[in-house]
Design a protein around this motif. Structure first.
Motif, short mmCIF file in Angstrom:
data_model
loop_
_atom_site.label_atom_id
_atom_site.label_comp_id
_atom_site.label_asym_id
_atom_site.label_seq_id
_atom_site.Cartn_x
_atom_site.Cartn_y
_atom_site.Cartn_z
N PHE A 132 0.84 -1.20 0.00
CA PHE A 132 0.00 0.00 0.00
C PHE A 132 0.88 1.26 0.00
O PHE A 132 0.81 2.08 -0.90
CB PHE A 132 -0.92 0.03 1.24
N THR A 165 7.27 -2.19 3.01
CA THR A 165 6.57 -3.45 2.80
C THR A 165 7.16 -4.48 3.77
O THR A 165 8.27 -4.97 3.57
CB THR A 165 6.78 -3.94 1.36
N SER A 375 1.85 1.47 12.11
CA SER A 375 1.41 0.56 11.03
C SER A 375 -0.11 0.41 11.07
O SER A 375 -0.73 0.54 12.13
CB SER A 375 2.09 -0.80 11.18
N GLY A 376 -0.67 0.13 9.90
CA GLY A 376 -2.13 -0.03 9.82
C GLY A 376 -2.86 1.30 9.99
O GLY A 376 -4.06 1.32 10.26
N SER A 378 -1.69 5.43 11.47
CA SER A 378 -1.15 5.94 12.75
C SER A 378 -2.28 6.30 13.73
O SER A 378 -3.44 6.45 13.33
CB SER A 378 -0.29 7.16 12.48
N VAL A 381 -4.22 9.28 12.72
CA VAL A 381 -5.17 8.99 11.63
C VAL A 381 -6.39 8.25 12.18
O VAL A 381 -7.53 8.53 11.79
CB VAL A 381 -4.45 8.20 10.51
C1 LIG Z 1 5.92 -1.70 11.70
C2 LIG Z 1 5.36 -1.15 10.43
C3 LIG Z 1 4.98 -2.02 9.43
C4 LIG Z 1 4.47 -1.53 8.22
N1 LIG Z 1 4.18 -2.41 7.23
C5 LIG Z 1 3.66 -1.96 6.07
C6 LIG Z 1 3.35 -2.87 5.02
O1 LIG Z 1 3.57 -4.09 5.14
N2 LIG Z 1 2.84 -2.40 3.88
C7 LIG Z 1 2.58 -1.07 3.70
O2 LIG Z 1 2.05 -0.69 2.65
N3 LIG Z 1 2.90 -0.15 4.66
C8 LIG Z 1 3.44 -0.58 5.84
N4 LIG Z 1 3.78 0.34 6.83
C9 LIG Z 1 3.66 1.75 6.56
C10 LIG Z 1 2.53 2.43 7.33
O3 LIG Z 1 1.27 2.09 6.80
C11 LIG Z 1 2.80 3.94 7.28
O4 LIG Z 1 4.02 4.17 7.96
C12 LIG Z 1 1.70 4.73 7.95
O5 LIG Z 1 0.51 4.65 7.21
C13 LIG Z 1 2.12 6.21 8.12
O6 LIG Z 1 2.56 6.74 6.91
P1 LIG Z 1 3.98 7.48 6.80
O7 LIG Z 1 5.01 6.61 7.38
O8 LIG Z 1 4.12 7.90 5.38
O9 LIG Z 1 3.83 8.76 7.73
P2 LIG Z 1 3.13 10.12 7.38
O10 LIG Z 1 1.83 9.83 6.71
O11 LIG Z 1 4.10 10.98 6.65
O12 LIG Z 1 2.84 10.69 8.81
C14 LIG Z 1 3.83 11.36 9.59
C15 LIG Z 1 3.17 11.85 10.87
O13 LIG Z 1 2.13 12.78 10.58
C16 LIG Z 1 0.90 12.36 11.16
N5 LIG Z 1 -0.21 12.68 10.24
C17 LIG Z 1 -0.25 12.43 8.91
N6 LIG Z 1 -1.44 12.81 8.40
C18 LIG Z 1 -2.15 13.31 9.42
C19 LIG Z 1 -3.45 13.88 9.53
N7 LIG Z 1 -4.26 13.99 8.47
N8 LIG Z 1 -3.88 14.29 10.76
C20 LIG Z 1 -3.08 14.18 11.85
N9 LIG Z 1 -1.82 13.66 11.80
C21 LIG Z 1 -1.37 13.23 10.61
C22 LIG Z 1 1.04 10.85 11.33
O14 LIG Z 1 0.21 10.37 12.37
C23 LIG Z 1 2.51 10.73 11.68
O15 LIG Z 1 2.70 10.98 13.06
C24 LIG Z 1 4.30 -0.12 8.04
C25 LIG Z 1 4.70 0.76 9.06
C26 LIG Z 1 5.21 0.26 10.24
C27 LIG Z 1 5.63 1.23 11.31
#
Ligand SMILES: Cc1cc2nc3c(=O)[nH]c(=O)nc-3n(C[C@H](O)[C@H](O)[C@H](O)COP(=O)(O)OP(=O)(O)OC[C@H]3O[C@@H](n4cnc5c(N)ncnc54)[C@H](O)[C@@H]3O)c2cc1C
Length: 395
Positions: A132, A165, A375-376, A378, A381
């Protein structure tokens, strides 16, 4: 009623006879068995427990038996879960397919898609990863750019990359979101496809982490051909499919408090720090903090059980699944913060120190717990989703 009680007694007897005692000990990170074509067992107990549960169809007790599931009614499946919990049975395997993709395929897949993908998933022969997130599409997932062009045969040609991923380097297949239309509102131009990781043009690069281990990968797609039959749901209808899948992901993560993932018994770890050898309380302030944590955790597990039963009764639990994911993962962080503080310097030791059996891996799981709040989707969110969908507040 009588039938239910008979089923419970039979289930309990079967689990007692078939779950090896070593598989009733708390799970650690190293002891997780990941299903897939390269499944590995550290010992015979793991293998036996995996094979017995697989053969009974109990990787997913309430899925149809003809697709490899247990064919049980939802109420019976809940009894299996309760009895496993009562005996502290470890999950026989970890499997993103069964937890997340499978329920979506059961609901939205065609008969052919179910027959192709569910039985290997249920036999623990296929490992799935989730494609994703992209470098500029995490919380704002709908901004994803990895594209899939439909060719003259109706197949897809995928180009772009995914990031974070988990275990992409060990996966057999990926379920992925791809952009299939750039001319419409961003959510309306996304499709949900299944990609064989052995396809020509797929490159996987592990991302090295500070711990020296790597569970994350970058995955690159260079003209990867994906047959049309691997589209789940309608073309450009992937956003709805993804939202359903994320609900299952959140539900799976909120189950972690039930012993389904490595965790510690807070009371067992804390006890030696709170009482002296005669049982005299040394630290009333810590005791109060621990009691508050345990009460929150108990309240959570009762609410979790209620929400689960509402889900089985086919009530809409999309809002509650965000609440459960948020509360469970934040509680897990709070627990590890309390334990590491209580243990002082020992709580921050990584390697080379002498821990009691209860204290092993505290520091690693403290760090790991923080990742669950990202993950899944934040915590921030999840709060946005709860504000909008549960409380009805303006966006
Ligand atoms: C252990 C782990 C496993 C994962 N495994 C997978 C996987 O297998 N496949 C996959 O596709 N992804 C995976 N991810 C990715 C995960 O889905 C993303 O890290 C997550 O969705 C956050 O996106 P980002 O890292 O781009 O952070 P960003 O979206 O850049 O967010 C940065 C910060 O800003 C905050 N923020 C962002 N938007 C808003 C808003 N609208 N309102 C308030 N606060 C906000 C967030 O809460 C966060 O604190 C994994 C992440 C982790 C930590």
């Amino acid at each position: 009623m009588q039938d239910t009680e008979n089923f419970r007694a039979e289930t309990r007897a079967w689990l007692e006879a078939n779950c090896p005692p070593a598989m009733r000990q708390p799970l650690t990170q190293e002891q997780i068995v990941w299903s897939g074509s390269t499944v590995k067992f550290a010992n015979d107990d793991q293998r036996v427990w995996f094979e017995r549960m697989r053969d009974r169809g109990w990787f997913a007790p309430d899925w149809p038996a003809e697709l490899g599931g247990g064919g049980l009614a939802p109420k019976q499946a809940r009894i299996v879960e309760q009895e496993m919990l009562r005996l502290a049975c470890r999950p026989p395997q970890f499997n993103l397919g069964v937890w997340m993709l499978g329920p979506v395929l059961l609901e939205l897949g065609t008969e052919a898609q179910k027959r192709e993908h569910l039985p290997p998933m249920m036999e623990g022969r296929m490992r799935w990863c989730q494609g994703f997130s992209e470098p500029n599409a995490g919380s704002d997932l709908a901004s994803l750019k990895t594209s899939a062009r439909v060719d003259e045969n109706g197949d897809f040609v995928v180009n772009g990359s995914k990031i974070w991923t988990s275990y992409g380097d060990a996966a057999d297949w990926m379920y992925a979101l791809v952009r299939t239309d750039t001319t419409v509102k961003k959510q309306q131009g996304i499709s949900f496809v299944l990609i064989d990781m052995k396809s020509h043009g797929v490159t996987v690069k592990p991302i090295e982490l500070i711990s020296g281990k790597s569970s994350f990968c970058e995955v690159f797609f260079d003209d990867v051909r994906v047959p049309a039959r691997q589209l789940i749901g309608p073309l450009n209808g992937g956003w709805t499919v993804a939202k359903k899948l994320l609900q299952h992901e959140r539900a799976a993560m909120s189950k972690f408090s039930e012993g389904a993932a490595p965790s510690h018994d807070a009371l067992a770890v804390a006890r030696p720090y709170l009482y002296d050898e005669d049982g005299t309380l040394l630290e009333p302030v810590w005791r109060d903090r621990l009691a508050a944590l345990l009460m929150d955790s108990h309240a959570f597990s009762l609410t979790h059980q209620r929400v689960k039963e509402e889900g089985m009764a086919r009530m809409d639990i999309s809002g509650p699944s965000s609440i459960m994911k948020l509360v469970q993962t934040e509680q897990e962080v709070a627990k590890y913060e309390l334990l590491t503080q209580l243990m002082g310097q020992r709580g921050l030791s990584w390697e080379g120190s002498e821990f009691s059996a209860d204290e092993h891996d505290i520091c690693r799981l403290w760090l790991l717990a923080k990742t669950y709040t990202i993950s899944g989707g934040s915590s921030e969110v999840q709060l946005n989703i709860i504000a909008k969908r549960v409380l009805g507040l303006p966006g």
